[in-house]
Write a protein that holds these residues in place. Structure first.
Motif, PDB file in Angstrom:
ATOM      1  N   ASP A 150       0.831  -1.205   0.000  1.00  0.00           N
ATOM      2  CA  ASP A 150       0.000   0.000   0.000  1.00  0.00           C
ATOM      3  C   ASP A 150       0.867   1.258   0.000  1.00  0.00           C
ATOM      4  OD1 ASP A 150      -2.273  -1.573   0.098  1.00  0.00           O
ATOM      5  OD2 ASP A 150      -2.387  -1.527   2.286  1.00  0.00           O
ATOM      6  N   ILE A 151       1.940   1.218   0.782  1.00  0.00           N
ATOM      7  CA  ILE A 151       2.857   2.365   0.835  1.00  0.00           C
ATOM      8  C   ILE A 151       3.500   2.590  -0.528  1.00  0.00           C
ATOM      9  CG2 ILE A 151       5.013   3.201   1.840  1.00  0.00           C
ATOM     10  CD1 ILE A 151       4.214   1.721   4.414  1.00  0.00           C
ATOM     11  N   LEU A 152       3.921   1.501  -1.163  1.00  0.00           N
ATOM     12  CA  LEU A 152       4.540   1.631  -2.485  1.00  0.00           C
ATOM     13  C   LEU A 152       3.545   2.138  -3.519  1.00  0.00           C
ATOM     14  CD1 LEU A 152       6.693  -1.649  -2.607  1.00  0.00           C
ATOM     15  CD2 LEU A 152       7.487   0.668  -2.177  1.00  0.00           C
ATOM     16  N   PHE A 153       2.318   1.608  -3.496  1.00  0.00           N
ATOM     17  CA  PHE A 153       1.302   2.042  -4.463  1.00  0.00           C
ATOM     18  C   PHE A 153       0.955   3.517  -4.280  1.00  0.00           C
ATOM     19  CE2 PHE A 153      -0.199  -2.580  -4.777  1.00  0.00           C
ATOM     20  CZ  PHE A 153       0.498  -2.767  -5.955  1.00  0.00           C
ATOM     21  N   ASN A 154       0.889   3.977  -3.040  1.00  0.00           N
ATOM     22  CA  ASN A 154       0.612   5.400  -2.789  1.00  0.00           C
ATOM     23  C   ASN A 154       1.725   6.291  -3.337  1.00  0.00           C
ATOM     24  OD1 ASN A 154      -1.881   5.075  -1.524  1.00  0.00           O
ATOM     25  ND2 ASN A 154      -0.962   4.774   0.493  1.00  0.00           N
TER      26      ASN A 154
END
Length: 461
Positions: A233-237
């Protein structure tokens, strides 16, 4: 106070003095597990693979290391660049907040890695597949190994290697973001699960296929862990963040990367040339002995370097903050810890193999000590590995400044090792290869220390 409580307090105090934090605990824990599973793997390899198949097993790894000629050290660089950018941001609900310029530059690093490694993975698959078929087809008959089924396992390995390469920059990015503990946990899980699969696979007759399948399993474990811990999720954001200010590759990364790349390429000639040369000149059995010995030696080196590698984001952050006093204090303490651990483990390894030898320890009718190098070549490799621990630590410290002062050193060392291995290997064999390697590191280590001291003084004023 109960005895158990007293023991816990004392144990915790000793761990703190040894510099063991959570990141090191998981990272070094993974290496401890790797050490024990490595011993188990020795028995399974010795039992279910012939001496010739063992040679293929370890030479596969040396051929796969050719990817360093394409990857060019970019994964290690990403950790440092990301750590510098994220030092001005704060994480809130799986997204970063703070300076918009640094946020944008951080997002640009992720987009660059995704595009670059997608192309690189395809290229490496094709190159490794071609080179492997040429090499093993050329030297199989001379190694009395024409009956070994290596073609399909090699194809599987090349596919798995390409997938692991595409995933690798995201591990470096997450380390740079500060998730060192989480990445160490993944490594710990991989070191627990994958060897068990390898043993089962060898026992049921998968032989050389276990290498490629384990690569697929490693990639799958990484993705599942990151998904469950919201790291994806952090990477996608970050991927979704609009890029208005980006890190210019040719202006900022490339001037640093080409120096690192040459150092990494030199590292191939320092570490990975032994097995292919011995495979071609002395056969798969001797290459297997070198591979088995190097596997344990590199595990020891990687384990003890955990004390340094887990500190890279912190070193980079302190450099960005110009806090050199704390930086040098932390590095000095870390260097003592990593070299002490390395020396202890090398001594234990020599003792273990000596006990195997004097007791004539056998497993499934095969003498285990015979699967390792003889004492003199092994001791030469150990001395070089121990000295290399200092060189690695000094180089890591300086590279956290986003500079590469070890370029000339690495090239000269790589050339010397290449000439020594190819020249001595083709004419004089195993003993001269290892003695030459040891002498090179004895001569080169003072040069490395001089670079470390002079550059630190120059950069810190």
């Amino acid at each position: 106070m109960s005895f158990l409580s007293f023991f816990k307090i004392k144990a915790k105090s000793l761990l703190v003095k040894a510099g063991v934090d959570k990141a090191i605990a998981f990272s070094s824990g993974a290496r401890v597990v790797q050490g024990f599973t490595g011993i188990g793997s020795i028995f399974f390899i010795a039992t279910f693979l012939t001496g010739v198949e063992q040679g293929f097993y370890f030479t596969f790894g040396s051929i796969l290391s050719l990817q360093v000629f394409f990857e060019l050290g970019l994964t290690g660089i990403m950790t440092q660049f990301v750590a510098h950018e994220v030092s001005s941001l704060n994480l809130d609900n799986y997204d970063y907040m703070g300076d918009a310029v640094h946020h944008s530059r951080l997002a640009s690093l992720l987009l660059f890695c995704k595009r670059w490694y997608a192309i690189l993975s395809i290229v490496i698959f094709v190159v490794l597949l071609f080179f492997g078929f040429v090499f093993f087809s050329s030297f199989s008959n001379s190694s009395n190994s024409s009956d070994v089924s290596w073609q399909l396992p090699w194809i599987l390995i090349c596919i798995g290697t390409a997938l692991k390469l595409f995933q690798s920059p995201f591990t470096s990015i997450l380390n740079g973001l500060g998730f060192v503990k989480e990445m160490s946990e993944i490594t710990f899980l991989q070191q627990c699960i994958i060897p068990l699969f390898t043993w089962v696979g060898l026992a049921v007759g998968l032989k050389l296929y276990v290498v490629g399948i384990s690569y697929f399993l490693s990639v799958m474990l990484w993705f599942v862990y990151c998904k469950n811990n919201h790291l994806t999720d952090i990477l996608f954001n970050l991927f979704k963040y609009p890029v208005s200010s980006k890190v210019e590759y040719f202006k900022e990364i490339f001037p640093y990367q080409w120096r690192i790349a040459l150092s990494w390429i030199s590292g191939y000639f320092i570490f990975q040339l032994f097995n292919p040369v011995l495979f071609a000149t002395e056969g798969a059995v001797v290459a297997g002995q070198m591979g088995m010995t190097l596997t344990i030696l590199t595990s020891i080196q990687t384990f003890s370097m955990s004390w340094v590698n887990t500190k890279i984001p912190k070193f980079s952050s302190l450099i960005a903050q110009v806090n050199y006093t704390q930086l040098d204090s932390m590095f000095s303490k870390t260097l003592k810890q990593t070299t002490s651990v390395c020396l202890l483990l090398l001594s234990m390894m020599m003792l273990m193999i000596y006990l195997f030898d004097i007791t004539d320890f056998t497993f499934n009718g095969k003498v285990i000590a015979d699967r390792f190098l003889p004492y003199i070549p092994m001791l030469c490799m150990m001395i070089a590995i121990y000295l290399h621990q200092y060189v690695n630590a000094w180089a890591t410290y300086l590279r956290c400044h986003k500079k590469e002062p070890f370029l000339v050193f690495s090239i000269c060392c790589g050339i010397a090792c290449c000439i020594s291995t190819l020249g001595l290997g083709s004419h004089y064999g195993l003993y001269c290869i290892t003695i030459g390697y040891c002498i090179i590191y004895i001569l080169f280590t003072p040069w490395a220390y001089y670079i470390y001291k002079t550059k630190k003084s120059e950069w810190h004023g």
